[in-house]
Each structure stands twice: as structure tokens, then as C-alpha cells.
Design a protein around this motif. Structure first.
Motif, PDB file in Angstrom:
ATOM      1  N   VAL A   8     -50.375   0.896  17.036  1.00 52.17           N
ATOM      2  CA  VAL A   8     -49.225   0.750  16.150  1.00 52.17           C
ATOM      3  C   VAL A   8     -48.506   2.088  16.097  1.00 52.17           C
ATOM      4  O   VAL A   8     -49.117   3.117  15.806  1.00 52.17           O
ATOM      5  CB  VAL A   8     -49.671   0.324  14.733  1.00 52.17           C
ATOM      6  N   SER A   9     -47.206   2.065  16.374  1.00 49.92           N
ATOM      7  CA  SER A   9     -46.400   3.273  16.328  1.00 49.92           C
ATOM      8  C   SER A   9     -45.195   2.997  15.439  1.00 49.92           C
ATOM      9  O   SER A   9     -44.272   2.295  15.829  1.00 49.92           O
ATOM     10  CB  SER A   9     -45.945   3.645  17.742  1.00 49.92           C
ATOM     11  N   ARG A  10     -45.239   3.524  14.225  1.00 50.21           N
ATOM     12  CA  ARG A  10     -44.133   3.353  13.291  1.00 50.21           C
ATOM     13  C   ARG A  10     -44.172   4.458  12.250  1.00 50.21           C
ATOM     14  O   ARG A  10     -45.135   5.211  12.179  1.00 50.21           O
ATOM     15  CB  ARG A  10     -44.163   1.973  12.647  1.00 50.21           C
ATOM     16  N   GLU A  11     -43.112   4.545  11.475  1.00 50.30           N
ATOM     17  CA  GLU A  11     -42.964   5.646  10.517  1.00 50.30           C
ATOM     18  C   GLU A  11     -44.071   5.694   9.482  1.00 50.30           C
ATOM     19  O   GLU A  11     -44.573   6.754   9.157  1.00 50.30           O
ATOM     20  CB  GLU A  11     -41.607   5.552   9.811  1.00 50.30           C
ATOM     21  N   ARG A  12     -44.453   4.552   8.948  1.00 49.41           N
ATOM     22  CA  ARG A  12     -45.487   4.565   7.913  1.00 49.41           C
ATOM     23  C   ARG A  12     -46.741   3.872   8.439  1.00 49.41           C
ATOM     24  O   ARG A  12     -46.654   2.929   9.228  1.00 49.41           O
ATOM     25  CB  ARG A  12     -45.003   3.905   6.631  1.00 49.41           C
ATOM     26  N   PRO A  13     -47.900   4.330   8.010  1.00 54.53           N
ATOM     27  CA  PRO A  13     -49.143   3.700   8.474  1.00 54.53           C
ATOM     28  C   PRO A  13     -49.315   2.304   7.881  1.00 54.53           C
ATOM     29  O   PRO A  13     -48.709   1.974   6.859  1.00 54.53           O
ATOM     30  CB  PRO A  13     -50.239   4.639   7.968  1.00 54.53           C
ATOM     31  N   LEU A  14     -50.118   1.506   8.535  1.00 60.68           N
ATOM     32  CA  LEU A  14     -50.443   0.179   8.013  1.00 60.68           C
ATOM     33  C   LEU A  14     -51.278   0.325   6.745  1.00 60.68           C
ATOM     34  O   LEU A  14     -52.145   1.206   6.669  1.00 60.68           O
ATOM     35  CB  LEU A  14     -51.248  -0.622   9.032  1.00 60.68           C
ATOM     36  N   SER A  15     -51.032  -0.546   5.799  1.00 62.64           N
ATOM     37  CA  SER A  15     -51.880  -0.570   4.605  1.00 62.64           C
ATOM     38  C   SER A  15     -53.196  -1.253   4.962  1.00 62.64           C
ATOM     39  O   SER A  15     -53.303  -1.934   5.993  1.00 62.64           O
ATOM     40  CB  SER A  15     -51.183  -1.334   3.474  1.00 62.64           C
ATOM     41  N   GLN A  16     -54.180  -1.097   4.120  1.00 64.21           N
ATOM     42  CA  GLN A  16     -55.461  -1.757   4.351  1.00 64.21           C
ATOM     43  C   GLN A  16     -55.278  -3.266   4.382  1.00 64.21           C
ATOM     44  O   GLN A  16     -55.891  -3.961   5.196  1.00 64.21           O
ATOM     45  CB  GLN A  16     -56.480  -1.357   3.276  1.00 64.21           C
ATOM     46  N   LEU A  22     -54.013  -8.507   9.963  1.00 64.97           N
ATOM     47  CA  LEU A  22     -53.927  -8.466  11.426  1.00 64.97           C
ATOM     48  C   LEU A  22     -55.239  -8.901  12.058  1.00 64.97           C
ATOM     49  O   LEU A  22     -55.264  -9.732  12.976  1.00 64.97           O
ATOM     50  CB  LEU A  22     -53.560  -7.048  11.877  1.00 64.97           C
ATOM     51  N   LYS A  23     -56.337  -8.371  11.553  1.00 59.50           N
ATOM     52  CA  LYS A  23     -57.653  -8.725  12.087  1.00 59.50           C
ATOM     53  C   LYS A  23     -57.975 -10.199  11.865  1.00 59.50           C
ATOM     54  O   LYS A  23     -58.502 -10.870  12.756  1.00 59.50           O
ATOM     55  CB  LYS A  23     -58.726  -7.842  11.463  1.00 59.50           C
ATOM     56  N   ALA A  24     -57.634 -10.725  10.695  1.00 58.12           N
ATOM     57  CA  ALA A  24     -57.907 -12.132  10.401  1.00 58.12           C
ATOM     58  C   ALA A  24     -57.107 -13.049  11.318  1.00 58.12           C
ATOM     59  O   ALA A  24     -57.639 -14.025  11.860  1.00 58.12           O
ATOM     60  CB  ALA A  24     -57.593 -12.437   8.934  1.00 58.12           C
ATOM     61  N   GLU A  25     -55.823 -12.742  11.513  1.00 57.13           N
ATOM     62  CA  GLU A  25     -54.987 -13.572  12.391  1.00 57.13           C
ATOM     63  C   GLU A  25     -55.439 -13.471  13.842  1.00 57.13           C
ATOM     64  O   GLU A  25     -55.432 -14.459  14.581  1.00 57.13           O
ATOM     65  CB  GLU A  25     -53.517 -13.169  12.260  1.00 57.13           C
ATOM     66  N   ALA A  26     -55.841 -12.273  14.271  1.00 58.94           N
ATOM     67  CA  ALA A  26     -56.334 -12.106  15.638  1.00 58.94           C
ATOM     68  C   ALA A  26     -57.599 -12.928  15.849  1.00 58.94           C
ATOM     69  O   ALA A  26     -57.782 -13.554  16.901  1.00 58.94           O
ATOM     70  CB  ALA A  26     -56.608 -10.635  15.935  1.00 58.94           C
ATOM     71  N   GLU A  27     -58.468 -12.941  14.856  1.00 58.50           N
ATOM     72  CA  GLU A  27     -59.708 -13.716  14.968  1.00 58.50           C
ATOM     73  C   GLU A  27     -59.406 -15.210  15.133  1.00 58.50           C
ATOM     74  O   GLU A  27     -60.008 -15.879  15.968  1.00 58.50           O
ATOM     75  CB  GLU A  27     -60.593 -13.479  13.750  1.00 58.50           C
ATOM     76  N   VAL A  28     -58.445 -15.715  14.370  1.00 59.98           N
ATOM     77  CA  VAL A  28     -58.058 -17.125  14.483  1.00 59.98           C
ATOM     78  C   VAL A  28     -57.505 -17.412  15.874  1.00 59.98           C
ATOM     79  O   VAL A  28     -57.871 -18.406  16.515  1.00 59.98           O
ATOM     80  CB  VAL A  28     -57.015 -17.502  13.395  1.00 59.98           C
ATOM     81  N   LEU A  29     -56.641 -16.533  16.363  1.00 60.14           N
ATOM     82  CA  LEU A  29     -56.045 -16.718  17.685  1.00 60.14           C
ATOM     83  C   LEU A  29     -57.113 -16.714  18.780  1.00 60.14           C
ATOM     84  O   LEU A  29     -57.106 -17.573  19.668  1.00 60.14           O
ATOM     85  CB  LEU A  29     -55.019 -15.606  17.951  1.00 60.14           C
ATOM     86  N   ALA A  49     -47.781   8.337  15.133  1.00 63.45           N
ATOM     87  CA  ALA A  49     -46.402   8.497  14.690  1.00 63.45           C
ATOM     88  C   ALA A  49     -45.481   8.193  15.867  1.00 63.45           C
ATOM     89  O   ALA A  49     -45.836   8.438  17.022  1.00 63.45           O
ATOM     90  CB  ALA A  49     -46.182   9.914  14.193  1.00 63.45           C
ATOM     91  N   PRO A  50     -44.304   7.657  15.591  1.00 72.06           N
ATOM     92  CA  PRO A  50     -43.356   7.399  16.688  1.00 72.06           C
ATOM     93  C   PRO A  50     -42.994   8.709  17.389  1.00 72.06           C
ATOM     94  O   PRO A  50     -42.963   9.767  16.768  1.00 72.06           O
ATOM     95  CB  PRO A  50     -42.143   6.806  15.989  1.00 72.06           C
ATOM     96  N   HIS A  51     -42.716   8.614  18.672  1.00 76.37           N
ATOM     97  CA  HIS A  51     -42.321   9.791  19.442  1.00 76.37           C
ATOM     98  C   HIS A  51     -40.888  10.177  19.107  1.00 76.37           C
ATOM     99  O   HIS A  51     -40.047   9.314  18.901  1.00 76.37           O
ATOM    100  CB  HIS A  51     -42.448   9.517  20.941  1.00 76.37           C
ATOM    101  N   GLU A  52     -40.625  11.450  19.068  1.00 76.93           N
ATOM    102  CA  GLU A  52     -39.263  11.917  18.799  1.00 76.93           C
ATOM    103  C   GLU A  52     -38.332  11.423  19.891  1.00 76.93           C
ATOM    104  O   GLU A  52     -38.672  11.420  21.068  1.00 76.93           O
ATOM    105  CB  GLU A  52     -39.251  13.437  18.749  1.00 76.93           C
ATOM    106  N   GLY A  53     -37.161  10.949  19.468  1.00 77.75           N
ATOM    107  CA  GLY A  53     -36.175  10.475  20.424  1.00 77.75           C
ATOM    108  C   GLY A  53     -36.412   9.052  20.880  1.00 77.75           C
ATOM    109  O   GLY A  53     -35.624   8.510  21.649  1.00 77.75           O
ATOM    110  N   ALA A  54     -37.500   8.429  20.441  1.00 78.39           N
ATOM    111  CA  ALA A  54     -37.783   7.047  20.840  1.00 78.39           C
ATOM    112  C   ALA A  54     -36.771   6.115  20.172  1.00 78.39           C
ATOM    113  O   ALA A  54     -36.379   6.321  19.035  1.00 78.39           O
ATOM    114  CB  ALA A  54     -39.195   6.657  20.447  1.00 78.39           C
TER     115      ALA A  54
END
Length: 58
Positions: A8-16, A22-29, A49-54
Motif C-alpha cells: 500500500v502506497s498512500r499518504e496516510r497509513p491504513l487503520s487497524q 482487507l484480510k477478511a475480504e481476501a480470505e473470502v476471495l 509513503a508515496p514516492h515524490e513526483g508520483a
């Protein structure tokens, strides 16, 4: 045992709660597509963290 790595590459981290959802949906899939028994999927979430200029996704 199936293993799923997610980068995951985005400005803010994923919450718990987001990581758990994400894990629950992946398990179902994986159960539906591969027949993976419940509790047998290993999920690793890596964050950076996202790369600068991305460019943001469209």
C-alpha cells in the motif's frame, strides 16, 4: 498455505480496521476462487509513503 502480500502506497497509513477488513475480504476471495480453507491464508500488508513526483491514480 497460500500467501498474499499487499503493498500500500498512500499518504496516510491504513487503520487497524482497514487492515482487518482487507484480510477478511481476501480470505473470502481465496476461499471462493482457490478453495482455501478458512484460517489458512497468510496476509502480509506492507506500507510505504508515496514516492515524490508520483502521479496519483486516475
Amino acid at each position: 498455505m497460500p500467501l498474499l502480500e499487499v503493498l500500500v502506497s498512500r499518504e496516510r497509513p491504513l487503520s487497524q480496521e482497514e487492515k482487518e477488513a482487507l484480510k477478511a475480504e481476501a480470505e473470502v476471495l481465496f476461499q471462493e476462487v482457490l478453495g482455501t480453507p478458512k484460517g489458512r491464508l497468510r496476509v502480509f500488508v506492507w506500507e510505504e509513503a508515496p514516492h515524490e513526483g508520483a502521479q496519483p491514480p486516475r
